[in-house]
Enzyme design. Sequence first.
Site, short mmCIF file in Angstrom:
data_model
loop_
_atom_site.label_atom_id
_atom_site.label_comp_id
_atom_site.label_asym_id
_atom_site.label_seq_id
_atom_site.Cartn_x
_atom_site.Cartn_y
_atom_site.Cartn_z
CB CYS A 114 -31.54 -28.93 -5.72
SG CYS A 114 -32.51 -29.13 -7.23
CG HIS A 259 -30.96 -24.84 -5.08
ND1 HIS A 259 -30.22 -25.04 -6.22
CD2 HIS A 259 -32.20 -25.35 -5.34
CE1 HIS A 259 -30.97 -25.64 -7.12
NE2 HIS A 259 -32.17 -25.85 -6.63
CG ASN A 289 -32.69 -25.16 -10.53
OD1 ASN A 289 -31.59 -25.63 -10.26
ND2 ASN A 289 -33.79 -25.51 -9.87
#
Length: 332
Positions: A114, A259, A289
């Site tokens: 991530c 993020h 995501n």
Amino acid sequence: MNRSKIKGVGHYVPDRVITNDYLSSIMNTNNDWIVERTGIQERRWFTPGKDTVTSMSVEASKMAIERAGLQTSDIDFIVFATITPDYFLPGNGVLLQRELGLQGIGALDIRNACSGFIYALSIADQFIKTGMYKNILVVGAEIQSSALDKSDEGRSSAVIFADGAGAAVLSVSDSDKSGILSTHLHADGDHAEELYCSDPGSSREVRISPEMIDAGDFFLKMNGNAVFKHAVVRFSEVIQEALDANGKDKSDIDLLVPHQANLRISNYIQQKMGLPDEKVFNNIMHLGNTTAGTIPIALSEAWEQGRIKEGDLLCLAAFGSGFTWASALLNW
């Protein structure tokens, strides 16, 4: 010493829309449960036979290069962030390089999940600063949906992760008023197994076995509570670190691009910093995501929507598997 700037951004997401209602039909969940815990209403999953990490990154890269006002031949280095490459080896950087017709230039792959795009951006920033390269293609792309346990047992992560690609062209800034001010990278391997996928791993007698498949070792595993508790702390710390390093205050931020891990995390950080809605960009509601892809995809969408203007102060921040966390402060 040179200063680098993001000259163009682009993105690609698959056509296949996966709604919460669809997920409710294949596992024990429902729309209210998903929205309450993640903020996600729908996400994109790749179409087998059409989308690959390479093909998606090609489309995102072409868009970013065009928006940068450059030719593909102007790119002299690639930094590719992904944890879901098309091949076990080689990395995806050379596959993208081949498809863009850039044989001969360097291609570097990094696996920071991530936080991957900000790590990649930081690496590219150093190369630009030293004068080694002039135009670097920085990519974050993932196909996560094929690594998800889509059973009731895996629903906590299966409803979150998605597929897509984002790209940015980093070039030498022609002005001391625009460009990357600083980047900040951190990690703590003590928490590696809180968000991980153990196989196929090299330290096995056999890399793939029926036992591994039966045990679900190829599926992503996440301790959601641990991730959330650490994320809200590290996000705040690394954003403040970037502001302090440049003598800035949170009120100076024109747009925070976090993020897209979980809308609850983004909202918590926004509230803690006292930022109004117009100063935070979220798209997890409709894209989920996409791991290393979230920040470049968000930048591209924000730019398209007129949310980013020349001279704006942007803060990028990420947290994820490793644990790793990172931030970047830049003038657009």
